[in-house]
Design an enzyme around this catalytic site. Structure first.
Site, PDB file in Angstrom:
ATOM      1  N   SER A  97     -18.807 100.297  22.734  1.00 16.79           N
ATOM      2  CA  SER A  97     -19.052 101.710  23.028  1.00 16.79           C
ATOM      3  C   SER A  97     -19.330 101.853  24.515  1.00 16.79           C
ATOM      4  O   SER A  97     -20.368 101.420  25.002  1.00 16.79           O
ATOM      5  CB  SER A  97     -20.247 102.210  22.211  1.00 16.79           C
ATOM      6  OG  SER A  97     -19.890 102.306  20.864  1.00 16.79           O
ATOM      7  N   LYS A 171     -16.520 108.615  19.477  1.00 21.92           N
ATOM      8  CA  LYS A 171     -17.739 107.850  19.220  1.00 21.92           C
ATOM      9  C   LYS A 171     -18.947 108.596  19.776  1.00 21.92           C
ATOM     10  O   LYS A 171     -20.010 108.636  19.152  1.00 21.92           O
ATOM     11  CB  LYS A 171     -17.622 106.461  19.858  1.00 21.92           C
ATOM     12  CG  LYS A 171     -18.918 105.639  19.870  1.00 21.92           C
ATOM     13  CD  LYS A 171     -19.284 105.081  18.498  1.00 21.92           C
ATOM     14  CE  LYS A 171     -20.683 104.502  18.445  1.00 21.92           C
ATOM     15  NZ  LYS A 171     -20.777 103.073  18.420  1.00 21.92           N
ATOM     16  N   LYS A 239     -28.832 105.374  25.331  1.00 21.61           N
ATOM     17  CA  LYS A 239     -27.670 105.102  26.190  1.00 21.61           C
ATOM     18  C   LYS A 239     -26.483 105.972  25.748  1.00 21.61           C
ATOM     19  O   LYS A 239     -25.816 106.604  26.568  1.00 21.61           O
ATOM     20  CB  LYS A 239     -27.287 103.607  26.088  1.00 21.61           C
ATOM     21  CG  LYS A 239     -26.149 103.178  27.011  1.00 21.61           C
ATOM     22  CD  LYS A 239     -25.511 101.846  26.574  1.00 21.61           C
ATOM     23  CE  LYS A 239     -24.517 102.055  25.441  1.00 21.61           C
ATOM     24  NZ  LYS A 239     -23.696 100.875  25.118  1.00 21.61           N
TER      25      LYS A 239
END
Lengths: 295, 295
Positions: A97, A171, A239
Site C-alpha cells: 500500500s 485501497k 499512514k
C-alpha cells in the site's frame, strides 16, 4: 502450459500467507525477505529461498512485492537495482500500500525499462491473506492485468479498477471507509454497553442488515473483549489516512469524516501510545474522550 | 398445544405485512388500525377486525403495537386504557421505534399492572416486513422473550439484546452506524471519481472486504448515479440521530462521528432542501462542502 515463475519479496505477516497460497496453487516461487527466517518458513511448502532480492527476481515472470511503503519499494527496485535484475518483459505486481503518485512514477520508470507494472494493493488483513480471500484492487494496463489474473486469484479476488495508480486510490478509499467505520462501530458498541445492552447480542441482531459489516462483527468483538493485538496496527491506519488526505488535497477535496479520524488516530498514537495497537483500539481513544478508564 | 392469541395494533406500511405473516404462520389474530380499512385488508387472511383497540386486546395473550413514536404508544396504552383492557399476564410487544427511556417507562407501568413488556423494534424496511426477514432487536425479561420467540420468528429473526429498553438502544446503534457509513461512502465515491478511478469497479473490488457493506453497494450506487428518491428520507435519518445523541447525553457520552453527521444532515435538510431526499443524498451535501455542483 507451464505456470509462470514467481518471485515474492516481503514475506511478512501478510506476504507470508499470500506466498504460501501461491505455492499451494502450484506456481513455482522464489522467496526473499530482509529477515531471512520468514522466507525460510516457506521452504517446506516448496519455495526456493533466495540469498538476495536480485537473485530472487532473475528468472521470474512476475515479481510480487509486499513492502511497508513507497520509498521501500523504490529503494529496492531502483536504488538496489532489482528492476535491472528482472528479465525483459517481466511484470512487477506491487501489492504494497503506497501513494498513488508513487505507483504512477514506478510504473513509468519500469515501462521505460521494458518491464510491466500493476499496482495491486489488498484488503482483508491476515485472515484474508490466509484464506486466499483478499480483495485485490489493481491499477494498470488491461492486458497486463489479464496475464496476471490467474496468479492474483491464488490470493483472492482481483478487480481492475482503472489505470496505473487506481489500485492505490481504491485501497485508499477502502482505508478511509475502514477508518471511519471502525470509529462509528466504537461509538455503537460504547453506546450500547453504557445503555445496558449486550454488545455481542447487538452484533448478532444487526447481522445481515444495513449496519452490518466485517468491521462490526470482527472489530466490534475486539472492542468489547479488549483485544487490541494487531491485526492492523493504528500507525499503519494513520499512514493510510494521511495518504488519503494528501491525495484528496491534490484533487482539491475536503473529506470531513476522514479528517476527524486523522486527528483522532494521531492523538491515539501520540498521546495514548496506541501506534502498535490494532486500529480497533480507537475504541480506547473514544473511552478517553469520554473520560472512561478501560476495564 | 394451541397457539396463543394475538392482537395487532397499527397495521400500516410495516405492520400490515407483519400481521399477514403472523396469520400465515397460523396464529389467531385480531387487528385494529386507526384507519379501519388497513385492518380490514387482513380479513381475507383470517384476521378478526376489532371495532376498538380495547376490544382487540381483550382476549389476547400477546398484543403487538407498530406505531409512529413513543407518545403514540403511551397515549394508546395508558390514556386510552388499552393496557387496562388486557387480560392479566398478557404481554405487550412494542415493535415501534421509540426512545429507550420511553420503553423502560412503559415496561415499568405495565409490570405494575401485572402485564409483560418487550421492546422489539425492527430493521429491514417494508421489503423485510413482507419477506418475514426483519432483524428484530428485543429488550426485556428473558422468560417473556422465550415465550414470544415463535411469534417473533413469524416476522423475522429475533435476538434478545438485553433488558427493557435494550431493543431500542440496538435500533439506535444501528441507525448511528448507517448515518456515518453513508457519510464515509460518499467521501470514498467522490475521492475515487476525482482521482480518475471507476467508482462502480471500486464497489466491485471492495465486495467482501473490510470496507464492504450493503450501504457501500446500494447507497454508493445511488450516489454515482444521482438517484436520491427515498428509500429512507433524510428527515427520518436526522430524527434517529437526534434520538441517539439524546440517549447518549443521558448516559454522559460524546459520540464525535455521529455528532458530525447530526450537524451535516441538519444542514442538508435546512439549507439544501434535502429532507425528503434519500439519506444517500448526503453525497450532495459533501459536494456542496467542496463547492462542486452536482451534474
Amino acid at each position: 502450459m507451464s505456470k509462470p515463475k514467481i518471485a515474492f519479496i516481503g514475506t511478512g505477516l501478510m506476504g507470508g500467507p499470500m506466498a504460501a497460497n501461491i505455492l499451494k496453487a502450484g506456481f513455482p516461487l522464489t522467496a526473499w525477505n530482509r529477515t531471512a527466517s520468514k522466507a525460510e518458513e516457506l521452504a517446506p511448502l516448496g519455495a526456493t529461498v533466495a540469498m538476495s532480492p536480485q537473485q530472487a527476481v532473475a528468472d521470474a515472470d512476475f515479481v510480487i512485492t509486499m513492502l511497508s511503503d513507497g520509498p521501500a519499494v523504490a529503494s529496492l527496485m531502483f536504488d538496489q537495482n532489482v528492476a535491472e535484475a528482472m528479465k525483459s518483459g517481466a511484470v512487477l505486481i506491487d501489492m504494497s500500500s503506497i501513494k498513488a503518485s508513487e505507483a504512477r512514477d514506478h510504473a513509468a520508470r519500469l515501462e521505460a525499462m521494458g518491464l510491466g507494472h500493476l499496482d495491486a494493493p489488498v484488503s482483508g488483513g491476515t485472515k484474508g491473506a490466509e484464506a486466499a480471500s483478499l480483495a485485490i484492487m489493481a491499477g494498470g494496463n488491461e492486458e497486463v492485468f489479464s496475464s496476471a489474473v490467474a496468479l492474483l486469484e491464488a490470493m483472492g479476488r482481483p478487480v481492475r479498477v482503472g489505470p496505473h495508480g487506481a489500485g492505490q486510490l481504491s485501497k485508499l478509499a477502502n482505508q478511509a471507509i475502514v477508518a471511519v467505520t471502525i470509529g462509528v462501530v466504537a461509538e455503537a458498541m460504547l453506546f450500547a454497553e453504557k445503555g445496558g445492552a449486550d454488545p455481542a447480542a447487538i452484533r448478532q441482531a444487526l447481522k445481515g442488515g444495513f449496519a452490518d459489516s466485517i468491521i462490526l462483527q470482527q472489530h466490534g468483538e475486539r472492542m468489547t473483549t479488549g483485544n487490541f493485538v494487531p491485526g492492523g496496527p493504528s500507525k499503519f491506519q494513520l499512514k493510510d489516512i494521511n495518504n488519503v488526505l494528501e491525495e484528496a488535497r491534490n484533487n482539491g477535496l475536503s473529506l470531513p469524516l476522514t479528517e476527524q479520524m486523522q486527528t483522532r488516530f494521531k492523538r491515539f498514537i501520540e498521546e495514548l501510545d496506541g501506534g502498535d495497537k490494532d486500529h480497533s483500539g480507537i475504541y480506547l481513544e473514544l473511552l478517553d474522550i469520554n473520560g472512561i478508564s478501560p476495564e
